[in-house]
Design a protein around this motif. Structure first.
Motif, PDB file in Angstrom:
ATOM      1  N   ASP A   1      34.754  33.052  18.662  1.00  0.00           N
ATOM      2  CA  ASP A   1      34.157  33.330  19.964  1.00  0.00           C
ATOM      3  C   ASP A   1      35.234  33.300  21.037  1.00  0.00           C
ATOM      4  O   ASP A   1      36.131  32.438  21.019  1.00  0.00           O
ATOM      5  CB  ASP A   1      33.076  32.299  20.294  1.00  0.00           C
ATOM      6  N   CYS A   2      35.154  34.228  21.955  1.00  0.00           N
ATOM      7  CA  CYS A   2      36.088  34.211  23.079  1.00  0.00           C
ATOM      8  C   CYS A   2      35.804  33.011  23.974  1.00  0.00           C
ATOM      9  O   CYS A   2      34.717  32.422  23.928  1.00  0.00           O
ATOM     10  CB  CYS A   2      35.975  35.508  23.877  1.00  0.00           C
ATOM     11  N   SER A   3      36.767  32.647  24.774  1.00  0.00           N
ATOM     12  CA  SER A   3      36.576  31.521  25.689  1.00  0.00           C
ATOM     13  C   SER A   3      35.443  31.844  26.669  1.00  0.00           C
ATOM     14  O   SER A   3      35.206  33.006  26.996  1.00  0.00           O
ATOM     15  CB  SER A   3      37.868  31.247  26.459  1.00  0.00           C
ATOM     16  N   PRO A   4      34.723  30.812  27.151  1.00  0.00           N
ATOM     17  CA  PRO A   4      33.594  31.055  28.071  1.00  0.00           C
ATOM     18  C   PRO A   4      34.030  31.374  29.496  1.00  0.00           C
ATOM     19  O   PRO A   4      33.344  31.001  30.451  1.00  0.00           O
ATOM     20  CB  PRO A   4      32.822  29.741  27.989  1.00  0.00           C
ATOM     21  N   SER A   5      35.134  32.050  29.656  1.00  0.00           N
ATOM     22  CA  SER A   5      35.607  32.418  30.997  1.00  0.00           C
ATOM     23  C   SER A   5      34.829  33.618  31.518  1.00  0.00           C
ATOM     24  O   SER A   5      34.383  34.475  30.750  1.00  0.00           O
ATOM     25  CB  SER A   5      37.101  32.744  30.969  1.00  0.00           C
ATOM     26  N   VAL A   6      34.690  33.677  32.824  1.00  0.00           N
ATOM     27  CA  VAL A   6      34.054  34.806  33.511  1.00  0.00           C
ATOM     28  C   VAL A   6      35.163  35.594  34.204  1.00  0.00           C
ATOM     29  O   VAL A   6      35.974  35.026  34.938  1.00  0.00           O
ATOM     30  CB  VAL A   6      33.012  34.328  34.527  1.00  0.00           C
ATOM     31  N   PHE A   7      35.198  36.907  33.970  1.00  0.00           N
ATOM     32  CA  PHE A   7      36.247  37.757  34.536  1.00  0.00           C
ATOM     33  C   PHE A   7      35.651  38.681  35.599  1.00  0.00           C
ATOM     34  O   PHE A   7      34.647  39.361  35.349  1.00  0.00           O
ATOM     35  CB  PHE A   7      36.912  38.603  33.449  1.00  0.00           C
ATOM     36  N   LEU A   8      36.267  38.679  36.761  1.00  0.00           N
ATOM     37  CA  LEU A   8      35.921  39.634  37.812  1.00  0.00           C
ATOM     38  C   LEU A   8      36.979  40.729  37.820  1.00  0.00           C
ATOM     39  O   LEU A   8      38.181  40.440  37.871  1.00  0.00           O
ATOM     40  CB  LEU A   8      35.867  38.959  39.184  1.00  0.00           C
ATOM     41  N   VAL A   9      36.537  41.982  37.792  1.00  0.00           N
ATOM     42  CA  VAL A   9      37.440  43.125  37.762  1.00  0.00           C
ATOM     43  C   VAL A   9      37.196  43.958  39.017  1.00  0.00           C
ATOM     44  O   VAL A   9      36.091  44.445  39.249  1.00  0.00           O
ATOM     45  CB  VAL A   9      37.222  43.983  36.505  1.00  0.00           C
ATOM     46  N   ASP A  10      38.237  44.101  39.828  1.00  0.00           N
ATOM     47  CA  ASP A  10      38.172  44.905  41.044  1.00  0.00           C
ATOM     48  C   ASP A  10      38.739  46.288  40.729  1.00  0.00           C
ATOM     49  O   ASP A  10      39.943  46.449  40.520  1.00  0.00           O
ATOM     50  CB  ASP A  10      38.984  44.250  42.162  1.00  0.00           C
ATOM     51  N   PHE A  11      37.859  47.301  40.658  1.00  0.00           N
ATOM     52  CA  PHE A  11      38.311  48.636  40.293  1.00  0.00           C
ATOM     53  C   PHE A  11      39.128  49.291  41.404  1.00  0.00           C
ATOM     54  O   PHE A  11      39.955  50.154  41.139  1.00  0.00           O
ATOM     55  CB  PHE A  11      37.106  49.515  39.954  1.00  0.00           C
ATOM     56  N   GLU A  12      38.897  48.910  42.630  1.00  0.00           N
ATOM     57  CA  GLU A  12      39.622  49.528  43.735  1.00  0.00           C
ATOM     58  C   GLU A  12      41.108  49.199  43.675  1.00  0.00           C
ATOM     59  O   GLU A  12      41.971  50.063  43.910  1.00  0.00           O
ATOM     60  CB  GLU A  12      39.033  49.075  45.073  1.00  0.00           C
ATOM     61  N   PHE A  13      41.432  47.938  43.365  1.00  0.00           N
ATOM     62  CA  PHE A  13      42.827  47.506  43.319  1.00  0.00           C
ATOM     63  C   PHE A  13      43.323  47.273  41.888  1.00  0.00           C
ATOM     64  O   PHE A  13      44.500  46.981  41.681  1.00  0.00           O
ATOM     65  CB  PHE A  13      43.007  46.231  44.142  1.00  0.00           C
ATOM     66  N   GLY A  14      42.430  47.363  40.894  1.00  0.00           N
ATOM     67  CA  GLY A  14      42.838  47.214  39.506  1.00  0.00           C
ATOM     68  C   GLY A  14      43.295  45.829  39.120  1.00  0.00           C
ATOM     69  O   GLY A  14      44.169  45.684  38.259  1.00  0.00           O
ATOM     70  N   CYS A  15      42.741  44.801  39.719  1.00  0.00           N
ATOM     71  CA  CYS A  15      43.153  43.429  39.415  1.00  0.00           C
ATOM     72  C   CYS A  15      41.996  42.646  38.805  1.00  0.00           C
ATOM     73  O   CYS A  15      40.828  42.911  39.091  1.00  0.00           O
ATOM     74  CB  CYS A  15      43.677  42.728  40.660  1.00  0.00           C
ATOM     75  N   CYS A  16      42.340  41.681  37.950  1.00  0.00           N
ATOM     76  CA  CYS A  16      41.348  40.844  37.270  1.00  0.00           C
ATOM     77  C   CYS A  16      41.598  39.377  37.611  1.00  0.00           C
ATOM     78  O   CYS A  16      42.750  38.944  37.745  1.00  0.00           O
ATOM     79  CB  CYS A  16      41.422  41.027  35.759  1.00  0.00           C
ATOM     80  N   THR A  17      40.511  38.641  37.733  1.00  0.00           N
ATOM     81  CA  THR A  17      40.586  37.209  37.999  1.00  0.00           C
ATOM     82  C   THR A  17      39.620  36.495  37.068  1.00  0.00           C
ATOM     83  O   THR A  17      38.469  36.920  36.922  1.00  0.00           O
ATOM     84  CB  THR A  17      40.232  36.885  39.458  1.00  0.00           C
ATOM     85  N   SER A  18      40.077  35.431  36.423  1.00  0.00           N
ATOM     86  CA  SER A  18      39.229  34.677  35.505  1.00  0.00           C
ATOM     87  C   SER A  18      38.753  33.384  36.165  1.00  0.00           C
ATOM     88  O   SER A  18      39.466  32.786  36.982  1.00  0.00           O
ATOM     89  CB  SER A  18      39.985  34.354  34.213  1.00  0.00           C
ATOM     90  N   TYR A  19      37.545  32.976  35.795  1.00  0.00           N
ATOM     91  CA  TYR A  19      36.941  31.753  36.337  1.00  0.00           C
ATOM     92  C   TYR A  19      36.413  30.925  35.173  1.00  0.00           C
ATOM     93  O   TYR A  19      35.760  31.446  34.259  1.00  0.00           O
ATOM     94  CB  TYR A  19      35.797  32.085  37.299  1.00  0.00           C
ATOM     95  N   ILE A  20      36.702  29.638  35.204  1.00  0.00           N
ATOM     96  CA  ILE A  20      36.175  28.692  34.220  1.00  0.00           C
ATOM     97  C   ILE A  20      35.112  27.847  34.904  1.00  0.00           C
ATOM     98  O   ILE A  20      35.398  27.116  35.862  1.00  0.00           O
ATOM     99  CB  ILE A  20      37.296  27.799  33.652  1.00  0.00           C
ATOM    100  N   LEU A  21      33.880  27.968  34.426  1.00  0.00           N
ATOM    101  CA  LEU A  21      32.751  27.257  35.019  1.00  0.00           C
ATOM    102  C   LEU A  21      32.295  26.150  34.077  1.00  0.00           C
ATOM    103  O   LEU A  21      32.131  26.390  32.865  1.00  0.00           O
ATOM    104  CB  LEU A  21      31.601  28.226  35.298  1.00  0.00           C
ATOM    105  N   PRO A  22      32.091  24.945  34.571  1.00  0.00           N
ATOM    106  CA  PRO A  22      31.733  23.822  33.686  1.00  0.00           C
ATOM    107  C   PRO A  22      30.386  24.018  32.997  1.00  0.00           C
ATOM    108  O   PRO A  22      30.144  23.447  31.936  1.00  0.00           O
ATOM    109  CB  PRO A  22      31.711  22.615  34.643  1.00  0.00           C
ATOM    110  N   GLU A  23      29.498  24.813  33.591  1.00  0.00           N
ATOM    111  CA  GLU A  23      28.174  25.019  32.984  1.00  0.00           C
ATOM    112  C   GLU A  23      28.259  25.862  31.711  1.00  0.00           C
ATOM    113  O   GLU A  23      27.374  25.786  30.850  1.00  0.00           O
ATOM    114  CB  GLU A  23      27.233  25.697  33.978  1.00  0.00           C
ATOM    115  N   LEU A  24      29.293  26.681  31.582  1.00  0.00           N
ATOM    116  CA  LEU A  24      29.448  27.550  30.417  1.00  0.00           C
ATOM    117  C   LEU A  24      30.404  26.894  29.438  1.00  0.00           C
ATOM    118  O   LEU A  24      31.616  26.891  29.636  1.00  0.00           O
ATOM    119  CB  LEU A  24      29.981  28.926  30.850  1.00  0.00           C
ATOM    120  N   GLN A  25      29.859  26.311  28.392  1.00  0.00           N
ATOM    121  CA  GLN A  25      30.655  25.585  27.413  1.00  0.00           C
ATOM    122  C   GLN A  25      30.966  26.412  26.168  1.00  0.00           C
ATOM    123  O   GLN A  25      31.927  26.140  25.465  1.00  0.00           O
ATOM    124  CB  GLN A  25      29.928  24.307  26.995  1.00  0.00           C
ATOM    125  N   ASP A  26      30.143  27.424  25.871  1.00  0.00           N
ATOM    126  CA  ASP A  26      30.317  28.225  24.657  1.00  0.00           C
ATOM    127  C   ASP A  26      30.572  29.678  25.038  1.00  0.00           C
ATOM    128  O   ASP A  26      29.973  30.211  25.973  1.00  0.00           O
ATOM    129  CB  ASP A  26      29.073  28.148  23.750  1.00  0.00           C
TER     130      ASP A  26
END
Length: 526
Positions: A177-202
């Motif tokens: 399983d991939c890590s429970p990170s959430v990725f935001l992708v901005d198509f206008e600037f082509g950049c990605c940012t990952s977020y680790i949230l404590p509520e998402l463990q799996d």
């Protein structure tokens, strides 16, 4: 809810678990065919004609400025609208597996350029991403959120191969399983940012996600680490101010323990959940209605269709959203059939007759690709299916339909061929030999005659030489044609000759002869 049988008139072997459907203005396109594209349809994208409960295919074309798009299986799909006033939209495609089971980390944008009775042209563009780029994966979801006049893509979940540093011979092709990170992708600037949230463990795979405005709801999914299907319901809220985005997660009650389910949108605020598995050996025959209003979600059980005995008793099933409240379902055919991998298909309509022509709203659910049976349970085989289209009637020219009979027979090709008389590669015992191998033995093309493929290991090629042959434009000849082996030979360094000065001719020349030759010469003189 009504259930109709659909017959695949021709080329049914291309309709295998793992492909997707795209819906442009009511036109249905198949994406992710079985195997690599062939000359009859080099794009690997087909226009589907479902007329009178019969399914036919017609090749689609790409514009000249399009990139190459491999036939990816189990990718994440969602729609992206240009603006609120525009009726046109594009499809975002991320991740997935290639026919060689390599995973993709790329993201593509597909749009419809033109459509007439003779030719359909699509445009596919690969987007360059920077920052925290999500790793290659499949069985995940991607959604679009809108907040304060801005839009972003959200990627979550999925599965990937075990990292190279942690692989062993016994578990070379294992998935995690991939890590429970959430990725935001901005198509206008082509950049990605990952977020680790404590509520998402799996890192859930093959879950379901529905989006509305700035909120995404995630339910179900399977965790390999715990071998469970999550009963939790997660609410992701994305705020897009002028500064850095803010992502929050809330765990709600009322979730559903299911994997590989299908969701179709029936109205602006209503979705229908169909299919999936509630355990490794039990299908989920119950259907649910999902209501999204403002920032609230409500999930209630609804009347299920009259499932046929074949659907009730089959070991596995698969399905995906066709748009406008319809779902395409498939079950494996009987084993007595001549085609062992044939499937039966059904269209499940979740809306009434008066609602069939309603248009889809801007916020559309993003469903996962369905699960790969080789990952952890044989019942997940059919879950690899992923559709997203409307079954409509088209005025297509039947003379231009795809004809699989025109293609070459590939039944005797592939990585398990006997490459030479001394070939010792066995698909039952083979283990990776080169570090570049993942789940298939490396092969190299012998240039003798019309050419034929041989296993690099059988030819005793070193890894350095294998990489050299893969990168260099040289001819290679296998051990059986070693007398023609010229491309591998590196010419020896030759010291350049120095120009010697010419010596003046002598007036008198002498001849030195060895003793036997000298006696013979003198005997002729005297």
């Amino acid at each position: 809810m009504s259930l109709e049988v659909v017959s695949a008139v021709s080329n049914s072997s291309l309709l295998q678990p793992g492909f997707s459907l795209l819906n442009f203005d009511g036109h249905t396109f198949l994406f992710g065919q079985k195997g690599w594209p062939k000359r009859s349809c080099p794009t690997g994208v087909f226009l589907l004609d479902i007329k009178e409960n019969e399914l036919k295919m017609k090749p689609a074309f790409f514009s000249n400025d399009s990139c190459y798009l491999p036939p990816l299986r189990y990718p994440a799909l969602c729609t992206l609208r240009g603006n609120a006033e525009s009726d046109g939209y594009q499809y975002i495609i991320h991740g997935g597996k290639t026919p060689n089971n390599d995973l993709s980390s790329k993201i593509y944008v597909m749009s419809l350029i033109s459509k007439n009775s003779k030719k359909t042209t699509l445009q596919c563009i690969e987007k360059d991403l920077g920052g925290d780029v999500p790793e290659a994966r499949y069985g995940h979801t991607i959604n679009i959120v809108h907040s304060q006049g801005k839009s972003m893509s959200v990627i979550f979940g999925g599965r990937s191969y075990t990292p190279l540093s942690k692989r062993t011979t016994e578990k070379w092709n294992s998935v995690v399983d991939c890590s429970p990170s959430v990725f935001l992708v901005d198509f206008e600037f082509g950049c990605c940012t990952s977020y680790i949230l404590p509520e998402l463990q799996d890192g859930l795979a093959f879950h379901v996600s529905v989006a509305r405005n700035d909120t995404i709801y995630i339910l179900g999914g399977h965790s390999l680490q715990n071998n469970t299907r999550s009963p939790s319901l997660y609410k992701l809220k994305v705020d897009l101010p002028l500064g850095s985005p803010a992502v929050t997660c809330t765990i709600l009650t009322g979730g559903i323990s299911v994997s590989s389910a299908t969701v179709t949108q029936t109205s602006d605020t209503e979705f229908v959940l169909v299919g999936g598995y509630q355990s490794d050996n039990q299908k989920r025959l119950i259907c649910n209605t999902i209501l999204l209003e403002d920032s609230n979600i409500q999930i209630v059980e609804r009347e299920s269709p009259d499932w046929t005995p074949d659907i009730k008793h089959c070991r596995m099933w698969f399905g995906s959203d066709m748009g406008k409240g319809s779902v395409l379902l498939g079950i494996p055919g009987a084993s007595k059939q001549l085609i062992s991998d044939a499937y039966y298909f059904y269209i499940l309509r979740c809306k009434g007759e008066e609602d069939k022509e309603e248009e889809l709203t801007a916020q559309i659910c993003s469903e996962t690709s369905n699960e790969d049976p080789r990952d952890y349970t044989p019942f997940e085989d059919s879950e690899e299916f992923c559709f997203s289209v409307e079954a409509n009637r088209f005025d297509v020219d039947n003379t231009d339909t795809y004809n699989e009979d025109d293609e070459e027979d590939e039944s005797e090709t592939g990585y398990w061929i006997t490459c030479s008389a001394s070939c010792n590669i066995d698909n039952n015992t083979w283990v990776p030999f080169y570090s570049t191998e993942l789940n298939k033995p490396a092969m190299i093309l012998c240039s003798s005659g019309a050419g034929h493929w041989v296993h690099a290991q059988c030819m005793d090629l070193s890894e350095t030489m294998l990489l050299h042959l893969s990168e260099a434009n040289v001819k290679y000849f296998c051990n059986e044609h070693v007398d023609l082996k010229k491309g591998l030979q590196t010419p020896k360094k030759v010291v350049p000759l120095k120009n010697q000065p010419m010596k003046p001719l002598r007036k008198k020349t002498t001849m030195k002869l060895t003793s036997p030759a000298k006696k013979s010469f003198l005997r002729r003189l005297f």
